[in-house]
Design a protein around this motif. Structure first.
Motif, PDB file in Angstrom:
ATOM      1  N   GLY A 113      -2.206  15.502   8.549  1.00  0.00           N
ATOM      2  CA  GLY A 113      -2.820  14.299   8.008  1.00  0.00           C
ATOM      3  C   GLY A 113      -1.998  13.496   7.026  1.00  0.00           C
ATOM      4  N   GLY A 114      -1.019  14.082   6.380  1.00  0.00           N
ATOM      5  CA  GLY A 114      -0.195  13.335   5.447  1.00  0.00           C
ATOM      6  C   GLY A 114      -0.891  13.074   4.128  1.00  0.00           C
ATOM      7  N   ILE A 115      -0.310  12.169   3.341  1.00  0.00           N
ATOM      8  CA  ILE A 115      -0.817  11.847   2.013  1.00  0.00           C
ATOM      9  C   ILE A 115      -0.471  10.400   1.705  1.00  0.00           C
ATOM     10  CG2 ILE A 115       1.280  12.655   0.883  1.00  0.00           C
ATOM     11  CD1 ILE A 115      -0.405  13.682  -1.424  1.00  0.00           C
ATOM     12  N   ALA A 116      -1.327   9.707   1.008  1.00  0.00           N
ATOM     13  CA  ALA A 116      -1.066   8.322   0.610  1.00  0.00           C
ATOM     14  C   ALA A 116       0.039   8.309  -0.447  1.00  0.00           C
ATOM     15  CB  ALA A 116      -2.334   7.686   0.058  1.00  0.00           C
ATOM     16  N   SER A 117       0.841   7.258  -0.437  1.00  0.00           N
ATOM     17  CA  SER A 117       1.959   7.146  -1.382  1.00  0.00           C
ATOM     18  C   SER A 117       1.499   7.248  -2.824  1.00  0.00           C
ATOM     19  CB  SER A 117       2.694   5.821  -1.175  1.00  0.00           C
ATOM     20  OG  SER A 117       3.272   5.774   0.096  1.00  0.00           O
ATOM     21  N   VAL A 136       4.925   7.006   7.705  1.00  0.00           N
ATOM     22  CA  VAL A 136       4.176   6.498   8.850  1.00  0.00           C
ATOM     23  C   VAL A 136       3.278   5.380   8.342  1.00  0.00           C
ATOM     24  CG1 VAL A 136       2.508   7.059  10.649  1.00  0.00           C
ATOM     25  CG2 VAL A 136       4.216   8.755   9.956  1.00  0.00           C
ATOM     26  N   LYS A 137       3.501   4.178   8.849  1.00  0.00           N
ATOM     27  CA  LYS A 137       2.683   3.041   8.440  1.00  0.00           C
ATOM     28  C   LYS A 137       1.513   2.925   9.395  1.00  0.00           C
ATOM     29  CE  LYS A 137       6.455   0.623   6.289  1.00  0.00           C
ATOM     30  NZ  LYS A 137       7.143  -0.623   6.059  1.00  0.00           N
TER      31      LYS A 137
END
Length: 139
Positions: free
Chosen positions: A82-86, A113-114
């Motif tokens: 899922g990743g993480i917001a900057s 990833v945008k």
């Protein structure tokens, strides 16, 4: 100390390493060097200056030992799925975020990833940008 040096060099023997000799006999190295210089000046012994290089950790190096490298800190903050917001990454990684992210991307550990914003996210971003923009001056 005088006696230990005399015994060590008796009969043409050599003290190969003054630091090791001082440590083995419980002497301060600086005092041993002073004694040897005095004996050399008097012609009782000859000395040869040697130097030794060693590496020591800097404050930043000590921080890396305790916390990990900036890229490892950042990598550890990113969930596998899922990743993480900057913004959240910046908060979690703290001072390591900027450099760590750059190095982690360079090492090909992470990628940016945008994703398109939802309508709610877009409206919130536009409102934040409008609030942050300087006021326009009209004539």
């Amino acid at each position: 100390m005088d006696e230990a040096v005399r015994l060590a060099v008796d009969g043409g023997k050599v003290i190969e390493d003054s630091q090791e000799f001082a440590a083995a006999n419980g002497f301060a190295h600086a005092e041993l060097v002073g004694l040897c210089k005095s004996l050399a000046t008097g012609g009782f012994i000859t000395t040869e200056a040697t130097s030794r290089q060693s590496l020591q950790l800097t404050k930043e190096g000590e921080l890396v030992v305790t916390s990990g490298s900036p890229e490892a800190v950042v990598f550890g903050c990113v969930p596998a799925e899922g990743g993480i917001a900057s913004e959240e990454l910046d908060q979690r990684a703290g001072a390591a975020a900027k450099v760590g992210l750059s190095k982690a991307i360079q090492n090909k550990w992470l990628q940016v990833v945008k994703q398109p914003l939802s309508a709610d996210e877009l409206a919130a971003a536009e409102a934040a940008a409008a609030a942050a923009a300087p006021n326009a001056v009209n004539r």
